[in-house]
Design an enzyme around this catalytic site. Structure first.
Site, mmCIF file in Angstrom:
data_model
loop_
_atom_site.group_PDB
_atom_site.id
_atom_site.type_symbol
_atom_site.label_atom_id
_atom_site.label_comp_id
_atom_site.label_asym_id
_atom_site.label_seq_id
_atom_site.Cartn_x
_atom_site.Cartn_y
_atom_site.Cartn_z
ATOM 1 N N TYR A 49 -29.326 -8.455 -5.536
ATOM 2 C CA TYR A 49 -28.896 -7.200 -4.939
ATOM 3 C C TYR A 49 -29.402 -6.013 -5.749
ATOM 4 O O TYR A 49 -29.408 -6.055 -6.981
ATOM 5 C CB TYR A 49 -27.368 -7.131 -4.887
ATOM 6 C CG TYR A 49 -26.757 -8.141 -3.956
ATOM 7 C CD1 TYR A 49 -26.749 -7.924 -2.583
ATOM 8 C CD2 TYR A 49 -26.193 -9.311 -4.436
ATOM 9 C CE1 TYR A 49 -26.184 -8.847 -1.723
ATOM 10 C CE2 TYR A 49 -25.622 -10.241 -3.581
ATOM 11 C CZ TYR A 49 -25.634 -9.999 -2.220
ATOM 12 O OH TYR A 49 -25.080 -10.914 -1.371
ATOM 13 N N GLU A 123 -2.248 -7.124 2.087
ATOM 14 C CA GLU A 123 -2.651 -6.513 3.344
ATOM 15 C C GLU A 123 -2.080 -5.118 3.545
ATOM 16 O O GLU A 123 -2.544 -4.377 4.413
ATOM 17 C CB GLU A 123 -2.311 -7.435 4.505
ATOM 18 C CG GLU A 123 -3.162 -8.696 4.474
ATOM 19 C CD GLU A 123 -2.902 -9.640 5.626
ATOM 20 O OE1 GLU A 123 -2.116 -9.291 6.534
ATOM 21 O OE2 GLU A 123 -3.502 -10.724 5.620
#
Length: 143
Positions: A49, A123
């Site tokens: 990357y 979450e």
């Protein structure tokens, strides 16, 4: 004594020009070290990357959006560049933008790093991220 040795590992840089220089320098150094021991070497360099470099405009947009959505005390600018490998970097090579990190450890909870089998995202962080994105979009559209 081993007949053959294989060395491998990640290589991350902050600047694209340094990234281009690394394979050549690595091959040069490795062959000199090998020659010093009467051996030879072969270097196979695989680019991973690229560095994830935020544009100043993208970073400013996200900082403002985060401050407006979450308050100034909830926006933290990293003191040092982040060296994580991130595929979003490929987008940033083509278009201006910015990446931000969204904390996902509940307050008072144990911080478990990514890529750990015990990692479990809280979450409750998802609506927070959405709020920042929506505010950034609104600010961008206001121009």
């Amino acid at each position: 004594i081993a007949d053959e040795v294989v060395l491998e590992g990640p290589c991350r840089t902050l600047k694209p020009e340094i990234r281009k220089l690394v394979p050549e320098r690595l091959a040069s150094l490795a062959s000199q070290v090998a020659a010093g021991f009467g051996a030879t070497c072969e270097v196979e360099y695989v680019y991973g990357y690229p560095p994830c470099v935020n544009t100043p405009e993208g970073a400013a947009l996200l900082k403002q959006a985060g401050t407006e959505a979450l308050g100034d005390r909830n926006v933290v600018e990293l003191e040092y560049p982040w060296m994580g490998a991130e595929d979003f970097a490929f987008y940033l090579e083509r278009v201006p933008g910015a990446l931000f990190l969204l904390g996902s450890t509940p307050e008072g909870g144990q911080t478990i790093p990514l890529h750990n089998s015990a990692f479990l995202v809280d979450e409750a962080a998802l609506p927070v991220g959405i709020e920042v994105f929506v505010q950034a979009a609104l600010n961008y559209l206001k121009g």
